[in-house]
Design a protein around this motif. Structure first.
Motif, short mmCIF file in Angstrom:
data_model
loop_
_atom_site.label_atom_id
_atom_site.label_comp_id
_atom_site.label_asym_id
_atom_site.label_seq_id
_atom_site.Cartn_x
_atom_site.Cartn_y
_atom_site.Cartn_z
N ASN A 45 -49.62 31.27 22.26
CA ASN A 45 -48.62 30.86 21.26
C ASN A 45 -47.21 30.76 21.83
O ASN A 45 -46.32 30.22 21.15
CB ASN A 45 -48.64 31.81 20.07
CG ASN A 45 -49.90 31.68 19.25
OD1 ASN A 45 -50.57 30.64 19.26
ND2 ASN A 45 -50.25 32.74 18.53
N ASN A 46 -47.00 31.27 23.03
CA ASN A 46 -45.66 31.24 23.62
C ASN A 46 -45.58 30.41 24.90
O ASN A 46 -44.59 30.50 25.64
CB ASN A 46 -45.19 32.67 23.88
CG ASN A 46 -44.78 33.35 22.60
OD1 ASN A 46 -43.72 33.07 22.05
ND2 ASN A 46 -45.66 34.19 22.07
N LEU A 47 -46.58 29.59 25.15
CA LEU A 47 -46.55 28.75 26.36
C LEU A 47 -45.38 27.77 26.36
O LEU A 47 -44.95 27.32 27.42
CB LEU A 47 -47.88 28.00 26.52
CG LEU A 47 -49.07 28.86 26.91
CD1 LEU A 47 -50.36 28.04 26.88
CD2 LEU A 47 -48.86 29.49 28.29
N HIS A 48 -44.83 27.48 25.18
CA HIS A 48 -43.67 26.60 25.11
C HIS A 48 -42.45 27.17 25.86
O HIS A 48 -41.52 26.44 26.16
CB HIS A 48 -43.29 26.31 23.64
CG HIS A 48 -42.84 27.54 22.91
ND1 HIS A 48 -43.74 28.42 22.33
CD2 HIS A 48 -41.61 28.05 22.69
CE1 HIS A 48 -43.06 29.42 21.77
NE2 HIS A 48 -41.76 29.21 21.98
N GLN A 49 -42.49 28.45 26.20
CA GLN A 49 -41.41 29.06 26.99
C GLN A 49 -41.51 28.68 28.46
O GLN A 49 -40.66 29.04 29.25
CB GLN A 49 -41.44 30.58 26.83
CG GLN A 49 -41.12 31.04 25.44
CD GLN A 49 -41.14 32.56 25.35
OE1 GLN A 49 -40.89 33.27 26.32
NE2 GLN A 49 -41.44 33.06 24.17
#
Length: 144
Positions: A45-49
């Motif tokens: 869910n935080n790969l956009h970082q």
């Protein structure tokens, strides 16, 4: 002290003690952009970082490390994923590498030395890629 490249790390590890040890080891190496996730779902869910390197524990409760690895590689195949496990099973190692893991570390007394070697290897690869394709990004952007 040499000038280290900026690298964003994710540590995906259920065992908070191990995660803290890995975190401290990276801090001691003068890296400070480190995020810990206690499960694979939070990592996904935080790969956009846009992490550069993910240390991914293989056997997690919520979602298997192989499934997380597949999702990471689908999101961005250029993220370097290092699988970490207690298993010394050749089939597990081969599957991890086949699915796109950069390397595989078996938890033990020499894990930290392996982490440093792997990070140095990744830095060298990134520098080689940058040196061999210095204008690639510029040319790519000029198309648009």
């Amino acid at each position: 002290m040499e000038n280290l490249p900026q690298i964003k790390f994710f540590i995906v590890e259920e065992d908070i003690f191990c995660a803290n040890v890995y975190n401290q080891y990276l801090l001691n190496m003068n890296y400070n952009d480190i995020t810990h996730y206690a499960n694979g779902t939070d990592c996904i869910n935080n790969l956009h970082q846009n992490p550069d390197i993910i240390f991914l524990y293989h056997h997690m409760e919520d979602i298997n490390g192989f499934e997380v690895l597949k999702k990471i590689k689908q999101y961005n195949s250029n993220i370097y994923v290092i699988m970490i496990s207690r298993q010394e099973n050749t089939k597990t190692v081969v599957n991890a590498l086949r699915l796109g893991a950069f390397d595989y570390i078996i938890k033990g007394n020499d894990s930290y030395e392996k982490i440093e070697l792997i990070i140095n290897k990744i830095i060298a690869i990134k520098e080689q890629l940058k040196a061999s394709h210095p204008g690639f990004i510029k040319r790519l952007l000029s198309i648009f």
